[in-house]
Motif scaffolding. Structure first.
Motif, PDB file in Angstrom:
ATOM      1  N   TYR A  52       0.876  -1.692   0.262  1.00  0.00           N
ATOM      2  CA  TYR A  52      -0.201  -0.332   0.267  1.00  0.00           C
ATOM      3  C   TYR A  52       0.802   1.320  -0.251  1.00  0.00           C
ATOM      4  CZ  TYR A  52      -3.658   3.784   1.204  1.00  0.00           C
ATOM      5  OH  TYR A  52      -4.219   4.310   0.444  1.00  0.00           O
ATOM      6  N   TRP A  53       1.736   1.261   1.193  1.00  0.00           N
ATOM      7  CA  TRP A  53       2.567   2.828   1.050  1.00  0.00           C
ATOM      8  C   TRP A  53       3.779   2.332  -0.051  1.00  0.00           C
ATOM      9  CZ3 TRP A  53      -0.758   5.733   3.402  1.00  0.00           C
ATOM     10  CH2 TRP A  53      -1.198   5.576   4.448  1.00  0.00           C
ATOM     11  N   ASN A  54       4.131   1.838  -0.387  1.00  0.00           N
ATOM     12  CA  ASN A  54       5.704   1.121  -0.894  1.00  0.00           C
ATOM     13  C   ASN A  54       5.117   1.074  -2.661  1.00  0.00           C
ATOM     14  OD1 ASN A  54       8.189   2.741   0.662  1.00  0.00           O
ATOM     15  ND2 ASN A  54       6.517   0.860   2.122  1.00  0.00           N
ATOM     16  N   ARG A  55       4.098   0.654  -2.887  1.00  0.00           N
ATOM     17  CA  ARG A  55       4.173  -0.033  -4.351  1.00  0.00           C
ATOM     18  C   ARG A  55       4.874  -1.164  -5.140  1.00  0.00           C
ATOM     19  NH1 ARG A  55       2.130   5.662  -6.255  1.00  0.00           N
ATOM     20  NH2 ARG A  55       4.362   5.556  -6.892  1.00  0.00           N
ATOM     21  N   PRO A  56       5.771  -2.239  -4.072  1.00  0.00           N
ATOM     22  CA  PRO A  56       7.189  -2.722  -4.771  1.00  0.00           C
ATOM     23  C   PRO A  56       6.169  -3.747  -5.997  1.00  0.00           C
ATOM     24  CG  PRO A  56       6.255  -3.368  -2.748  1.00  0.00           C
ATOM     25  CD  PRO A  56       5.287  -2.572  -3.163  1.00  0.00           C
ATOM     26  N   GLY A  57       4.990  -3.610  -5.741  1.00  0.00           N
ATOM     27  CA  GLY A  57       4.282  -4.564  -7.278  1.00  0.00           C
ATOM     28  C   GLY A  57       4.909  -6.572  -6.194  1.00  0.00           C
ATOM     29  N   LEU A  58       4.370  -6.877  -7.689  1.00  0.00           N
ATOM     30  CA  LEU A  58       4.004  -8.089  -7.054  1.00  0.00           C
ATOM     31  C   LEU A  58       5.131  -9.133  -8.203  1.00  0.00           C
ATOM     32  CD1 LEU A  58      -0.173  -9.000  -6.474  1.00  0.00           C
ATOM     33  CD2 LEU A  58       2.140  -9.034  -4.893  1.00  0.00           C
ATOM     34  N   LEU A  59       5.705  -9.255  -7.744  1.00  0.00           N
ATOM     35  CA  LEU A  59       7.257 -10.129  -8.630  1.00  0.00           C
ATOM     36  C   LEU A  59       7.431 -11.485  -8.554  1.00  0.00           C
ATOM     37  CD1 LEU A  59       9.803  -7.380  -7.671  1.00  0.00           C
ATOM     38  CD2 LEU A  59       7.848  -7.218  -9.248  1.00  0.00           C
ATOM     39  N   THR A  60       7.659 -12.023  -9.404  1.00  0.00           N
ATOM     40  CA  THR A  60       8.586 -13.404  -9.711  1.00  0.00           C
ATOM     41  C   THR A  60      10.039 -12.936  -8.770  1.00  0.00           C
ATOM     42  OG1 THR A  60       9.329 -13.322 -11.981  1.00  0.00           O
ATOM     43  CG2 THR A  60       7.318 -13.875 -11.252  1.00  0.00           C
ATOM     44  N   VAL A  61      10.321 -14.647  -9.042  1.00  0.00           N
ATOM     45  CA  VAL A  61      11.712 -14.140  -8.041  1.00  0.00           C
ATOM     46  C   VAL A  61      12.610 -13.765  -8.977  1.00  0.00           C
ATOM     47  CG1 VAL A  61      14.096 -15.378  -6.942  1.00  0.00           C
ATOM     48  CG2 VAL A  61      11.592 -16.115  -6.379  1.00  0.00           C
ATOM     49  N   GLU A  62      12.454 -14.204 -10.133  1.00  0.00           N
ATOM     50  CA  GLU A  62      13.241 -13.259 -11.937  1.00  0.00           C
ATOM     51  C   GLU A  62      13.247 -12.084 -11.774  1.00  0.00           C
ATOM     52  OE1 GLU A  62      11.602 -16.138 -11.654  1.00  0.00           O
ATOM     53  OE2 GLU A  62      12.838 -17.598 -11.630  1.00  0.00           O
ATOM     54  N   GLU A  63      11.719 -11.889 -11.168  1.00  0.00           N
ATOM     55  CA  GLU A  63      11.806 -10.188 -11.201  1.00  0.00           C
ATOM     56  C   GLU A  63      12.391  -9.431 -10.475  1.00  0.00           C
ATOM     57  OE1 GLU A  63       7.661  -9.891 -13.888  1.00  0.00           O
ATOM     58  OE2 GLU A  63       7.216 -10.011 -11.794  1.00  0.00           O
ATOM     59  N   ALA A  64      11.915  -9.776  -8.663  1.00  0.00           N
ATOM     60  CA  ALA A  64      13.398  -9.109  -8.185  1.00  0.00           C
ATOM     61  C   ALA A  64      14.342  -9.172  -8.245  1.00  0.00           C
ATOM     62  CB  ALA A  64      12.803 -10.194  -7.377  1.00  0.00           C
ATOM     63  N   GLU A  65      15.227 -10.480  -9.587  1.00  0.00           N
ATOM     64  CA  GLU A  65      16.750 -10.158  -9.589  1.00  0.00           C
ATOM     65  C   GLU A  65      17.196  -9.208  -9.908  1.00  0.00           C
ATOM     66  OE1 GLU A  65      17.136 -15.543  -9.193  1.00  0.00           O
ATOM     67  OE2 GLU A  65      16.845 -14.161 -10.927  1.00  0.00           O
ATOM     68  N   ARG A  66      15.670  -9.330 -11.542  1.00  0.00           N
ATOM     69  CA  ARG A  66      16.405  -8.123 -12.058  1.00  0.00           C
ATOM     70  C   ARG A  66      16.330  -6.802 -11.147  1.00  0.00           C
ATOM     71  NH1 ARG A  66      13.412 -11.435 -15.799  1.00  0.00           N
ATOM     72  NH2 ARG A  66      11.048 -10.266 -15.786  1.00  0.00           N
ATOM     73  N   ARG A  67      15.458  -6.403 -10.097  1.00  0.00           N
ATOM     74  CA  ARG A  67      15.115  -4.590 -10.067  1.00  0.00           C
ATOM     75  C   ARG A  67      16.469  -4.902  -8.708  1.00  0.00           C
ATOM     76  NH1 ARG A  67      10.898  -2.881  -7.869  1.00  0.00           N
ATOM     77  NH2 ARG A  67       9.614  -3.855  -9.771  1.00  0.00           N
ATOM     78  N   ILE A  68      16.893  -5.585  -8.827  1.00  0.00           N
ATOM     79  CA  ILE A  68      18.318  -5.752  -7.749  1.00  0.00           C
ATOM     80  C   ILE A  68      19.258  -5.495  -8.408  1.00  0.00           C
ATOM     81  CG2 ILE A  68      19.742  -7.426  -6.129  1.00  0.00           C
ATOM     82  CD1 ILE A  68      17.333  -8.508  -4.922  1.00  0.00           C
ATOM     83  N   GLU A  69      18.933  -5.953  -9.686  1.00  0.00           N
ATOM     84  CA  GLU A  69      20.290  -5.775 -10.231  1.00  0.00           C
ATOM     85  C   GLU A  69      20.051  -4.413 -10.858  1.00  0.00           C
ATOM     86  OE1 GLU A  69      19.985  -8.469 -13.975  1.00  0.00           O
ATOM     87  OE2 GLU A  69      20.710 -10.395 -12.621  1.00  0.00           O
ATOM     88  N   ARG A  70      18.873  -3.667 -11.434  1.00  0.00           N
ATOM     89  CA  ARG A  70      19.277  -2.308 -11.442  1.00  0.00           C
ATOM     90  C   ARG A  70      19.232  -1.292 -10.591  1.00  0.00           C
ATOM     91  NH1 ARG A  70      13.455  -3.313 -13.833  1.00  0.00           N
ATOM     92  NH2 ARG A  70      12.976  -2.865 -12.278  1.00  0.00           N
ATOM     93  N   TRP A  71      19.078  -1.970  -9.673  1.00  0.00           N
ATOM     94  CA  TRP A  71      19.468  -1.026  -8.140  1.00  0.00           C
ATOM     95  C   TRP A  71      21.117  -1.097  -7.926  1.00  0.00           C
ATOM     96  CZ3 TRP A  71      15.990  -3.428  -3.802  1.00  0.00           C
ATOM     97  CH2 TRP A  71      14.799  -3.119  -4.268  1.00  0.00           C
ATOM     98  N   ALA A  72      21.562  -2.052  -9.135  1.00  0.00           N
ATOM     99  CA  ALA A  72      23.307  -2.035  -8.357  1.00  0.00           C
ATOM    100  C   ALA A  72      24.004  -0.741  -9.909  1.00  0.00           C
ATOM    101  CB  ALA A  72      23.684  -3.183  -8.864  1.00  0.00           C
ATOM    102  N   LYS A  73      22.550  -1.205 -10.752  1.00  0.00           N
ATOM    103  CA  LYS A  73      23.087  -0.301 -12.179  1.00  0.00           C
ATOM    104  C   LYS A  73      22.987   1.702 -11.214  1.00  0.00           C
ATOM    105  CE  LYS A  73      22.825  -3.309 -15.060  1.00  0.00           C
ATOM    106  NZ  LYS A  73      21.142  -3.863 -16.527  1.00  0.00           N
ATOM    107  N   ARG A  74      21.943   1.445 -10.568  1.00  0.00           N
ATOM    108  CA  ARG A  74      21.599   3.331 -10.280  1.00  0.00           C
ATOM    109  C   ARG A  74      22.607   3.565  -9.416  1.00  0.00           C
ATOM    110  NH1 ARG A  74      17.126   4.990 -10.788  1.00  0.00           N
ATOM    111  NH2 ARG A  74      16.091   6.066  -9.130  1.00  0.00           N
ATOM    112  N   TRP A  75      22.978   2.475  -8.397  1.00  0.00           N
ATOM    113  CA  TRP A  75      24.704   3.289  -7.574  1.00  0.00           C
ATOM    114  C   TRP A  75      25.717   3.713  -8.610  1.00  0.00           C
ATOM    115  CZ3 TRP A  75      26.032   4.416  -2.816  1.00  0.00           C
ATOM    116  CH2 TRP A  75      27.485   4.238  -2.533  1.00  0.00           C
ATOM    117  N   ARG A  76      25.718   2.931  -9.305  1.00  0.00           N
ATOM    118  CA  ARG A  76      26.982   3.695 -11.047  1.00  0.00           C
ATOM    119  C   ARG A  76      26.268   4.292 -11.749  1.00  0.00           C
ATOM    120  NH1 ARG A  76      26.893  -2.042 -10.565  1.00  0.00           N
ATOM    121  NH2 ARG A  76      25.436  -2.125 -12.438  1.00  0.00           N
TER     122      ARG A  76
END
Length: 197
Positions: A52-76
């Motif tokens: 409700y408050w953050n809206r991360p979305g209903l993700l599969t494990v594979e989608e969550a892995e891709r999101r985590i990879e995007r976070w690493a790219k956002r750091w870079r």
């Protein structure tokens, strides 16, 4: 006449370093997300409060892995620093916290966080907000860090107050939730503000 204004934080301050691990007083730590953490991110998307408050979305494990990879790219890319809140030494994830919307040249960013039920009610969000803000201001060199939340989210208002953020006002109809547009409180800290005890 045109006046040049120097960048508050020079480019490269993030991308030229590894994302740090930051200890919290409660014994947890802020650390970079790992692919192995993806199931916890999936769990977060299924939690009604987080959804409700953050809206991360209903993700599969594979989608969550891709999101985590995007976070690493956002750091870079130097636009976000997203951390897992976890037990030390690679332990269980109980939440997420970070500094998003980073603009190094302008010297500002925004605190974000969510907690799974195992991390709630213990002051973890406030500790994470203080630690991340200290990192963003003292180590990274940002001048201003804001924290916003729906006016209906009293828990986040308490987090901001405990973390020493000054309430600056209400932004009308600023964020769309599933039940419509919410007003948001705006809190901020700037360089030189006293840290909470």
């Amino acid at each position: 006449m045109t006046y040049e204004v120097a960048d508050v934080v020079p480019a490269g301050r993030m991308r030229d370093t590894e994302q740090p691990v930051l200890p919290l007083p409660c014994g947890l730590e802020l650390r970079p997300w790992r692919r192995a953490d993806a199931p916890k991110f999936v769990e977060a998307g299924q939690d009604p409060d987080i959804q409700y408050w953050n809206r991360p979305g209903l993700l599969t494990v594979e989608e969550a892995e891709r999101r985590i990879e995007r976070w690493a790219k956002r750091w870079r890319s130097e636009v976000a620093a997203i951390f897992a809140i976890a037990e030390p030494g690679g332990g269980e994830v109980v939440g997420a916290a970070g500094v998003g919307d980073i603009l190094l040249a302008h010297g500002h960013g925004e605190i974000l966080y969510w907690l799974l039920p195992a991390g709630r009610g213990k002051g973890v969000a406030s500790e994470a907000a203080v630690r991340l803000t200290r990192w963003a201001i003292d180590d990274l060199g940002l001048h201003r860090v804001r924290l916003t939340h729906s006016t209906a989210n009293g828990a986040s208002c308490r987090v901001a107050e405990k973390a020493g953020f000054t309430y600056e006002g209400t932004m009308r109809s600023a964020l769309l939730h599933a039940d419509g547009w919410h007003d948001e409180h705006l809190h901020a800290r700037v360089q030189g503000d006293p840290w909470p005890q």
